[in-house]
Design a protein around this motif. Structure first.
Motif, PDB file in Angstrom:
ATOM      1  N   GLU A 119      -5.783  -4.329  -5.314  1.00  0.00           N
ATOM      2  CA  GLU A 119      -5.247  -3.094  -5.885  1.00  0.00           C
ATOM      3  C   GLU A 119      -6.313  -2.005  -5.907  1.00  0.00           C
ATOM      4  OE1 GLU A 119      -4.379  -0.017  -8.655  1.00  0.00           O
ATOM      5  OE2 GLU A 119      -5.921  -1.527  -8.993  1.00  0.00           O
ATOM      6  N   GLU A 120      -7.536  -2.358  -6.251  1.00  0.00           N
ATOM      7  CA  GLU A 120      -8.628  -1.379  -6.279  1.00  0.00           C
ATOM      8  C   GLU A 120      -8.896  -0.820  -4.883  1.00  0.00           C
ATOM      9  OE1 GLU A 120     -11.816  -3.577  -8.002  1.00  0.00           O
ATOM     10  OE2 GLU A 120     -11.125  -3.300 -10.074  1.00  0.00           O
ATOM     11  N   ALA A 121      -8.874  -1.695  -3.881  1.00  0.00           N
ATOM     12  CA  ALA A 121      -9.088  -1.236  -2.507  1.00  0.00           C
ATOM     13  C   ALA A 121      -7.960  -0.317  -2.067  1.00  0.00           C
ATOM     14  CB  ALA A 121      -9.195  -2.440  -1.570  1.00  0.00           C
ATOM     15  N   GLY A 122      -6.708  -0.698  -2.387  1.00  0.00           N
ATOM     16  CA  GLY A 122      -5.571   0.147  -2.033  1.00  0.00           C
ATOM     17  C   GLY A 122      -5.633   1.490  -2.720  1.00  0.00           C
ATOM     18  N   ARG A 123      -6.048   1.506  -3.984  1.00  0.00           N
ATOM     19  CA  ARG A 123      -6.128   2.769  -4.726  1.00  0.00           C
ATOM     20  C   ARG A 123      -7.149   3.710  -4.092  1.00  0.00           C
ATOM     21  NH1 ARG A 123      -6.606   3.297 -11.248  1.00  0.00           N
ATOM     22  NH2 ARG A 123      -4.884   1.836 -11.036  1.00  0.00           N
ATOM     23  N   ALA A 124      -8.305   3.159  -3.714  1.00  0.00           N
ATOM     24  CA  ALA A 124      -9.329   3.993  -3.078  1.00  0.00           C
ATOM     25  C   ALA A 124      -8.816   4.593  -1.780  1.00  0.00           C
ATOM     26  CB  ALA A 124     -10.588   3.166  -2.827  1.00  0.00           C
ATOM     27  N   TRP A 125      -8.113   3.783  -0.985  1.00  0.00           N
ATOM     28  CA  TRP A 125      -7.579   4.294   0.281  1.00  0.00           C
ATOM     29  C   TRP A 125      -6.419   5.250   0.055  1.00  0.00           C
ATOM     30  CZ3 TRP A 125      -9.335   4.587   5.036  1.00  0.00           C
ATOM     31  CH2 TRP A 125     -10.426   3.792   5.372  1.00  0.00           C
ATOM     32  N   SER A 193      -0.305  -5.958  -3.928  1.00  0.00           N
ATOM     33  CA  SER A 193      -1.300  -5.287  -4.763  1.00  0.00           C
ATOM     34  C   SER A 193      -1.955  -4.139  -4.002  1.00  0.00           C
ATOM     35  CB  SER A 193      -2.363  -6.284  -5.229  1.00  0.00           C
ATOM     36  OG  SER A 193      -1.793  -7.254  -6.091  1.00  0.00           O
ATOM     37  N   VAL A 194      -2.208  -4.324  -2.707  1.00  0.00           N
ATOM     38  CA  VAL A 194      -2.700  -3.220  -1.883  1.00  0.00           C
ATOM     39  C   VAL A 194      -1.688  -2.077  -1.874  1.00  0.00           C
ATOM     40  CG1 VAL A 194      -3.262  -2.510   0.477  1.00  0.00           C
ATOM     41  CG2 VAL A 194      -4.169  -4.652  -0.414  1.00  0.00           C
ATOM     42  N   HIS A 195      -0.405  -2.416  -1.715  1.00  0.00           N
ATOM     43  CA  HIS A 195       0.663  -1.417  -1.712  1.00  0.00           C
ATOM     44  C   HIS A 195       0.686  -0.650  -3.032  1.00  0.00           C
ATOM     45  CE1 HIS A 195       5.288  -0.617  -1.264  1.00  0.00           C
ATOM     46  NE2 HIS A 195       4.586   0.491  -1.315  1.00  0.00           N
ATOM     47  N   LEU A 196       0.619  -1.379  -4.157  1.00  0.00           N
ATOM     48  CA  LEU A 196       0.608  -0.728  -5.462  1.00  0.00           C
ATOM     49  C   LEU A 196      -0.601   0.186  -5.598  1.00  0.00           C
ATOM     50  CD1 LEU A 196       1.701  -0.351  -8.327  1.00  0.00           C
ATOM     51  CD2 LEU A 196       0.475  -2.443  -8.987  1.00  0.00           C
ATOM     52  N   GLY A 197      -1.755  -0.273  -5.131  1.00  0.00           N
ATOM     53  CA  GLY A 197      -2.955   0.558  -5.186  1.00  0.00           C
ATOM     54  C   GLY A 197      -2.821   1.819  -4.357  1.00  0.00           C
ATOM     55  N   LEU A 198      -2.218   1.704  -3.177  1.00  0.00           N
ATOM     56  CA  LEU A 198      -1.996   2.886  -2.343  1.00  0.00           C
ATOM     57  C   LEU A 198      -1.145   3.919  -3.082  1.00  0.00           C
ATOM     58  CD1 LEU A 198      -1.288   1.299   1.168  1.00  0.00           C
ATOM     59  CD2 LEU A 198      -3.182   2.834   0.617  1.00  0.00           C
ATOM     60  N   ILE A 199      -0.078   3.442  -3.732  1.00  0.00           N
ATOM     61  CA  ILE A 199       0.795   4.360  -4.476  1.00  0.00           C
ATOM     62  C   ILE A 199       0.021   5.014  -5.609  1.00  0.00           C
ATOM     63  CG2 ILE A 199       2.853   4.515  -5.932  1.00  0.00           C
ATOM     64  CD1 ILE A 199       4.014   2.161  -4.316  1.00  0.00           C
ATOM     65  N   ARG A 200      -0.741   4.217  -6.361  1.00  0.00           N
ATOM     66  CA  ARG A 200      -1.499   4.764  -7.486  1.00  0.00           C
ATOM     67  C   ARG A 200      -2.539   5.778  -7.007  1.00  0.00           C
ATOM     68  NH1 ARG A 200      -2.368  -0.871 -10.932  1.00  0.00           N
ATOM     69  NH2 ARG A 200      -0.399  -0.758 -12.077  1.00  0.00           N
ATOM     70  N   GLY A 201      -3.249   5.450  -5.945  1.00  0.00           N
ATOM     71  CA  GLY A 201      -4.249   6.380  -5.439  1.00  0.00           C
ATOM     72  C   GLY A 201      -3.629   7.675  -4.955  1.00  0.00           C
ATOM     73  N   ALA A 202      -2.498   7.569  -4.256  1.00  0.00           N
ATOM     74  CA  ALA A 202      -1.811   8.767  -3.763  1.00  0.00           C
ATOM     75  C   ALA A 202      -1.309   9.624  -4.921  1.00  0.00           C
ATOM     76  CB  ALA A 202      -0.660   8.370  -2.849  1.00  0.00           C
ATOM     77  N   LEU A 203      -0.784   8.977  -5.974  1.00  0.00           N
ATOM     78  CA  LEU A 203      -0.308   9.720  -7.132  1.00  0.00           C
ATOM     79  C   LEU A 203      -1.457  10.417  -7.853  1.00  0.00           C
ATOM     80  CD1 LEU A 203       2.280   7.152  -8.549  1.00  0.00           C
ATOM     81  CD2 LEU A 203       2.813   9.440  -7.669  1.00  0.00           C
ATOM     82  N   GLU A 204      -2.574   9.727  -7.995  1.00  0.00           N
ATOM     83  CA  GLU A 204      -3.735  10.343  -8.632  1.00  0.00           C
ATOM     84  C   GLU A 204      -4.194  11.573  -7.859  1.00  0.00           C
ATOM     85  OE1 GLU A 204      -6.694   7.308  -8.873  1.00  0.00           O
ATOM     86  OE2 GLU A 204      -5.496   6.033 -10.195  1.00  0.00           O
ATOM     87  N   GLN A 205      -4.252  11.437  -6.545  1.00  0.00           N
ATOM     88  CA  GLN A 205      -4.738  12.532  -5.711  1.00  0.00           C
ATOM     89  C   GLN A 205      -3.768  13.704  -5.704  1.00  0.00           C
ATOM     90  OE1 GLN A 205      -7.656  12.585  -4.535  1.00  0.00           O
ATOM     91  NE2 GLN A 205      -7.754  14.049  -2.850  1.00  0.00           N
ATOM     92  N   SER A 206      -2.480  13.432  -5.880  1.00  0.00           N
ATOM     93  CA  SER A 206      -1.469  14.486  -5.767  1.00  0.00           C
ATOM     94  C   SER A 206      -1.431  15.410  -6.969  1.00  0.00           C
ATOM     95  CB  SER A 206      -0.088  13.861  -5.590  1.00  0.00           C
ATOM     96  OG  SER A 206       0.358  13.280  -6.816  1.00  0.00           O
ATOM     97  N   GLY A 207      -1.912  14.949  -8.115  1.00  0.00           N
ATOM     98  CA  GLY A 207      -1.809  15.743  -9.327  1.00  0.00           C
ATOM     99  C   GLY A 207      -0.414  15.748  -9.917  1.00  0.00           C
TER     100      GLY A 207
END
Length: 238
Positions: A119-125, A193-207
């Protein structure tokens, strides 16, 4: 290469009118940084030089390969060099799924908390692959419709087909196509978990002012649901 890969390669190459040997010759040129001689191609592929030259010349005649004579200032017969042209049909085969399965299996077997690390790796990406966040005054923190739309667009570039469903009290991101599906079937905890991290990272970046609280993987074949939570991103384990 497995028997399945070989047969798949032959089926794919047949669509371009290439036999298996000619496809191997073209694939070699597509994988090689610079031009090469028939002798070099024959050595790499285990062919007789005359056979390699025959296929190279046929590819050149079909416009898939460029044939030039070596420029040289010293005495001697210049070599004939061959290189694949940019718009030749791509026949150099890859096995990214195999690589993904190997890495997912290694994460699952060797890390103490593979889902958390994935999840952490997915969030970073997810943050890295999503565009820069909008200006503070351009985002409606109560709605975030435009920001969520940008997340859906970003996930689309990753290969996910998704849309947001707003139920007033809560809302969710429904994913109807997952590009990780085949690997997820074998390594659900890691891949989802990678998928969930990707969503979380994208949401964080989007504001957008929301995060993904949980992800329900494969509620139907190739359909997942991420439950979105209003407010600042929170640290929630998958």
């Amino acid at each position: 290469m497995t028997a399945m890969d070989i047969h798949g390669a032959q089926r794919g190459d047949a669509a371009h009118g290439l036999g298996p040997t000619r496809a191997r010759v073209l694939a070699l040129l597509q994988d090689t940084a610079g031009p090469m001689t028939a002798a070099a191609a024959a050595e790499r592929l285990g062919l007789h030089v005359n056979s390699a030259r025959f296929h190279l010349d046929a590819l050149a005649l079909d416009g898939m390969v460029r044939r030039n004579r070596e420029k040289r200032s010293t005495p001697g017969r210049p070599k004939v060099l061959y290189a694949a042209v940019a718009d030749a049909p791509h026949v150099a085969h890859r096995s990214y799924r195999l690589l993904a399965e190997i890495l997912s299996g290694a994460l699952a077997d060797r890390l103490p908390e593979p889902a958390v690390s994935a999840e952490e790796a997915g969030r970073a990406w997810g943050r890295h692959l999503t565009g820069p966040p909008p200006a503070e005054d351009a985002v409606d923190r109560h709605d975030g419709t435009d920001a969520l739309a940008s997340v859906v667009a970003s996930m689309g570039r990753f290969g996910f087909d998704s849309h947001v469903v707003d139920d007033q009290d809560s809302f969710r991101l429904e994913v109807s196509h997952c590009p990780f599906l085949e690997v997820a079937a074998e390594h659900l905890d890691v891949v989802c978990s990678v998928h969930l991290g990707l969503i979380r990272g994208a949401l964080e970046q989007s504001g957008a002012g929301v995060t993904a609280g949980t992800l329900e993987p494969l509620v139907e074949p190739s359909r997942c649901i991420a439950h979105l939570v209003r407010g600042a991103p929170a640290t929630v384990t998958p």
